[in-house]
Scaffold this motif. Structure first.
Motif, PDB file in Angstrom:
ATOM      1  N   ALA A   1      -4.196  19.221 -49.339  1.00 27.06           N
ATOM      2  CA  ALA A   1      -4.002  17.461 -50.441  1.00 27.06           C
ATOM      3  C   ALA A   1      -2.899  17.168 -48.940  1.00 27.06           C
ATOM      4  O   ALA A   1      -2.801  17.337 -47.672  1.00 27.06           O
ATOM      5  N   GLY A   2      -3.548  15.815 -49.271  1.00 25.55           N
ATOM      6  CA  GLY A   2      -2.361  14.475 -47.708  1.00 25.55           C
ATOM      7  C   GLY A   2      -1.473  14.560 -48.629  1.00 25.55           C
ATOM      8  O   GLY A   2      -0.566  15.702 -48.581  1.00 25.55           O
ATOM      9  N   ASN A   3      -0.637  13.816 -47.478  1.00 27.53           N
ATOM     10  CA  ASN A   3       0.691  14.035 -47.241  1.00 27.53           C
ATOM     11  C   ASN A   3       1.665  12.697 -48.098  1.00 27.53           C
ATOM     12  O   ASN A   3       2.739  12.906 -48.385  1.00 27.53           O
TER      13      ASN A   3
ATOM     14  N   ASP B   1       2.916  22.966 -45.275  1.00 24.71           N
ATOM     15  CA  ASP B   1       3.262  22.215 -45.034  1.00 24.71           C
ATOM     16  C   ASP B   1       3.599  22.083 -43.752  1.00 24.71           C
ATOM     17  O   ASP B   1       4.239  22.320 -43.411  1.00 24.71           O
ATOM     18  N   THR B   2       2.735  20.812 -42.948  1.00 29.82           N
ATOM     19  CA  THR B   2       2.659  20.049 -41.917  1.00 29.82           C
ATOM     20  C   THR B   2       3.189  18.700 -41.907  1.00 29.82           C
ATOM     21  O   THR B   2       3.289  18.642 -40.848  1.00 29.82           O
ATOM     22  N   GLY B   3       3.047  18.590 -43.500  1.00 28.36           N
ATOM     23  CA  GLY B   3       4.232  17.224 -43.160  1.00 28.36           C
ATOM     24  C   GLY B   3       2.829  16.691 -43.349  1.00 28.36           C
ATOM     25  O   GLY B   3       3.024  15.452 -43.965  1.00 28.36           O
TER      26      GLY B   3
ATOM     27  N   LEU C   1      -0.879  16.206 -58.336  1.00 28.57           N
ATOM     28  CA  LEU C   1      -2.767  16.817 -58.210  1.00 28.57           C
ATOM     29  C   LEU C   1      -3.109  15.278 -57.865  1.00 28.57           C
ATOM     30  O   LEU C   1      -4.099  15.712 -57.448  1.00 28.57           O
ATOM     31  N   GLU C   2      -2.807  14.127 -57.712  1.00 23.76           N
ATOM     32  CA  GLU C   2      -2.926  12.902 -56.971  1.00 23.76           C
ATOM     33  C   GLU C   2      -3.601  12.771 -55.925  1.00 23.76           C
ATOM     34  O   GLU C   2      -4.358  12.555 -54.814  1.00 23.76           O
ATOM     35  N   SER C   3      -2.405  14.028 -54.748  1.00 28.06           N
ATOM     36  CA  SER C   3      -2.556  14.507 -53.819  1.00 28.06           C
ATOM     37  C   SER C   3      -3.468  15.459 -53.024  1.00 28.06           C
ATOM     38  O   SER C   3      -4.319  14.551 -51.325  1.00 28.06           O
ATOM     39  N   ILE C   4      -4.464  15.965 -54.066  1.00 26.02           N
ATOM     40  CA  ILE C   4      -5.764  16.775 -53.349  1.00 26.02           C
ATOM     41  C   ILE C   4      -6.919  15.842 -52.989  1.00 26.02           C
ATOM     42  O   ILE C   4      -7.537  14.996 -53.362  1.00 26.02           O
TER      43      ILE C   4
ATOM     44  N   LEU D   1      -0.801  19.552 -46.681  1.00 22.92           N
ATOM     45  CA  LEU D   1      -0.857  20.386 -47.178  1.00 22.92           C
ATOM     46  C   LEU D   1      -1.583  21.344 -48.130  1.00 22.92           C
ATOM     47  O   LEU D   1      -2.701  21.145 -48.545  1.00 22.92           O
ATOM     48  N   TYR D   2      -1.253  22.624 -47.089  1.00 20.22           N
ATOM     49  CA  TYR D   2      -2.069  23.663 -47.112  1.00 20.22           C
ATOM     50  C   TYR D   2      -2.602  24.998 -48.438  1.00 20.22           C
ATOM     51  O   TYR D   2      -1.854  25.559 -47.981  1.00 20.22           O
ATOM     52  N   VAL D   3      -2.993  24.533 -49.434  1.00 24.91           N
ATOM     53  CA  VAL D   3      -2.712  25.982 -50.685  1.00 24.91           C
ATOM     54  C   VAL D   3      -3.432  26.621 -50.050  1.00 24.91           C
ATOM     55  O   VAL D   3      -5.046  26.823 -49.936  1.00 24.91           O
TER      56      VAL D   3
END
Length: 673
Positions: free
Chosen positions: A371-373, A279-281, A318-321, A284-286
């Motif tokens: 994923a977005g922030n 997580d970079t703030g 999941l909506e953040s993807i 989020l890189y999964v």
């Protein structure tokens, strides 16, 4: 305007896919746009059979997709080139260089299995709007191929797929996989250093191995370079490398962030070469998530459950993807995997990059996401307050058709006789009436849309009306079921604002038949418009008569009923000249562009639409989706927006103004003032 903020994701199930369109994230400095999968195997009805033809067509299509988002080739920062056969590399590269020669994007090129059996090349890309810096390490010889070692945009650094090359000469450095991996990471270190970063800034990597048996030895070398507590997220798959000397290729992303942290839903018990997520703030890189199970469907379900728990640990869901990669040991599992994902993620599934690349171990499915922030993208928030769209062709059925399509293709169904997939982004119908309603209404809310909704059972329409203020009811009917559907009562009582879809072509009844006159009489007496299905070919149904889609057959009706307001569904496709003839003579005739705006090849649809506009009928064209395949809504909107020959005012007319005028809907009924 809303229309310029629509970006392809697809799944184009929709797309899957779709696309459903790549989303644009609200990145920390630049806006990042994902173009997950570009494949072109046919142009203007002609098969493209050489790598040169397909490469040019793919890059041309990428250019159009970029343009639709206000971007250009210069904004591309990452290009993943997937080849069916690495022997096509030189020919591909010759074409590629003509598009990206100066300040070329970072790139990785490997051989994998492609979903489209006719495809020789598939490209996935990332573009960024904003100033960018080409990273040219002083101690690393520049590549002689059209790619940059690194590109920095804002706080994010994109790094090309690196192989074992001498920093001084760019020549291959042979050796076992451990030796090569150390050389690869040494070169990546030089790129990081030139950008003012180091290995602790890496957030995500992809490792392409030539031989899965090298996995453990690669890991042993890889872990030597990575931070102990928070190594980057990672996916590792087997892929054919362009140069047979090489045993591994590694492609990475780095981001400078004071908020960087490793995300894991459980406490790690041992050091691993990669983190579940970083997580970079801002993002989020999964990592590529693999969960062994009995089959691809169960693996997909388990992997997504694991991803959901990781996202939850990172205060996302999941909506953040916003970006998704799917690696499959067997590309034939794609249909099951995509259908499973669609069931989990619904209409907002981002169109994925899908490749056939054997995994480490016995797993069949690996899924990697970014994923977005925040929950819900800035694009979705913009849609809530954006200029409206009126979709004049929405179905509210309780039963849905049992057939699927390849969007933007003209093809019906998903498989050939030999079982191969016809397309990489199949568009499937809703599961049932409830699913159709829920997913359609969600699109209406997210896209600030209103709908002329139609079905034969008014009680079903009532459910839609009760569930959303965005629905205007229309009664669908044929001749045989006119009385059964209580069409006259519904029209005379004002419970519907239109009659349609008029299904006479499906009944095998010509539109000039006297049998239909009771419908025309009612429509004129009550001054309600009629939408009639007019198109050919049909959906291979038993009573359908293709020639009855010819709009000229309506001329006796229009002469007898000069006050009849009628709109030709599917714009009378492919009877262009006949449609134009009717539009010229009868100003009370409009058209909707439903179905053809997502099912036909986009160049054919654009050509048809352009000619209708060029003939002067831009004020009589209405947007429609025909969304028994709900994700078609997104594709249809995108494809109209991508029509660069239309002005903003012309798009507004098609999306909204023309339908408002034709149906005589007061804007106060929409809550618009």
């Amino acid at each position: 305007m809303f229309h310029k903020s629509v970006y392809r994701n697809v799944v184009s199930f929709w797309m899957i896919a779709g696309a459903l369109v790549p989303r644009i994230s609200s990145a920390q400095s630049p806006q990042i746009a994902y173009f997950p999968e570009t494949v072109v195997t046919q142009e203007e009805g002609r098969d493209l059979i050489t790598i040169e033809e397909q490469t040019k067509a793919v890059l041309d299509q990428l250019g159009r997709d970029l343009s639709a988002r206000g971007l250009g080739y210069r904004d591309v920062v990452v290009s993943n080139v997937f080849l069916k056969d690495t022997r096509d590399f030189q020919a591909m590269n010759a074409i590629y260089r003509t598009y990206f020669d100066i300040d070329a994007p970072t790139r990785a090129t490997v051989q994998v299995d492609l979903l489209d059996p006719k495809a020789l090349i598939q490209i996935s890309a990332v573009a960024a709007k904003g100033p960018k810096t080409i990273i040219i390490p002083a101690n690393l010889k520049s590549p002689e191929l059209p790619y940059s070692w690194g590109i920095s945009v804002g706080n994010t650094l994109f790094i090309s797929g690196a192989t074992s090359r001498s920093p001084e000469t760019y020549q291959p450095v042979p050796g076992d996989v451990g030796t090569q991996t150390r050389r690869v990471l040494g070169n990546i270190g030089l790129i990081l250093d030139e950008a003012g970063m180091d290995f602790s800034d890496l957030v995500s990597c992809k490792v392409f191995l030539d031989d899965t048996r090298d996995f453990q030895a690669m890991n042993a070398a890889y872990i030597e370079f990575m931070p102990v507590d928070d190594p980057p997220a990672r996916a590792t798959v087997r892929a054919g490398l362009v140069n047979k000397i090489f045993s591994s290729e590694i492609q990475c992303v780095a981001e400078k962030s004071d908020e960087r942290r490793m995300i894991s839903p459980t406490v790690p018990t041992r050091r691993r070469p990669f983190s579940p997520a970083i997580d970079t703030g801002d993002k989020l890189y999964v990592a590529g998530i693999v969960v062994g199970a009995e089959n691809a469907i169960l693996e997909t379900q388990a992997a997504m459950a694991r991803i959901e728990s990781i996202l939850g640990a990172g205060s996302r869901n999941l909506e953040s993807i916003e970006n998704m990669w799917i690696y499959l040991t067997d590309i034939r599992d794609a249909g099951d995997v995509l259908e499973t994902l669609h069931g989990i993620l619904g209409p907002d599934i981002p169109k994925p990059t899908i490749i056939g690349a054997p995994l480490m171990g016995r797993a069949k499915v690996e899924i990697q996401v970014v994923a977005g922030n925040s929950v819900g993208s800035s694009e979705q928030l913009e849609r809530k307050t954006a200029s409206p769209i009126l979709d004049v062709h929405v179905h509210a059925h309780s039963d849905v058709p049992n057939r699927s399509y390849c969007p933007n293709s003209g093809l019906i169904g998903l498989e050939k006789e030999d079982g191969e997939l016809l397309c990489s982004t199949p568009l499937r119908p809703a599961q049932n009436g409830r699913d159709l309603m829920e997913r359609t209404l969600r699109y209406l809310e997210d896209y600030n849309m209103y709908a002329i909704a139609m079905t034969q059972d008014y009680s079903q329409l009532e459910k839609w009306i009760e569930s959303s203020h965005r629905i205007f009811p229309s009664i669908q009917t044929g001749v045989a079921d006119f009385e059964k559907n209580e069409v006259q009562h519904l029209v005379e009582s004002g419970k519907v604002i239109a009659i349609g879809e008029l299904m006479t072509q499906y009944e095998g009844i010509s539109p000039d038949s006297e049998e239909i006159e009771k419908i025309w009489d009612l429509a004129v007496a009550e001054d309600v418009p009629v939408g009639i299905h007019m198109s050919a070919p049909g959906a291979q149904l038993p009573n359908y008569v293709a020639r009855y889609g010819n709009p000229l057959l309506l001329e006796p009706v229009l002469k007898k009923y000069p006050e009849l307001r009628i709109y030709l569904m599917h714009a009378g496709w492919p009877f262009l000249e006949e449609t134009v003839s009717v539009l010229r003579q009868y100003p009370n005739v409009y058209v909707d562009i439903s179905f053809i705006d997502w099912q036909m090849p986009i160049n054919l649809f654009h050509n048809y639409l352009r000619q209708l506009v060029d003939y002067g009928f831009g004020k009589r064209i209405m947007f429609g989706s025909d969304q028994s395949w709900p994700d078609a809504i997104q594709i249809a909107v995108e494809n109209v927006e991508a029509a660069d020959f239309l002005s903003s005012n012309q798009k507004d007319d098609i999306f909204f103004e023309n339908a408002l005028r034709f149906f005589r809907i007061d804007e106060d009924r929409l809550g618009i003032h």
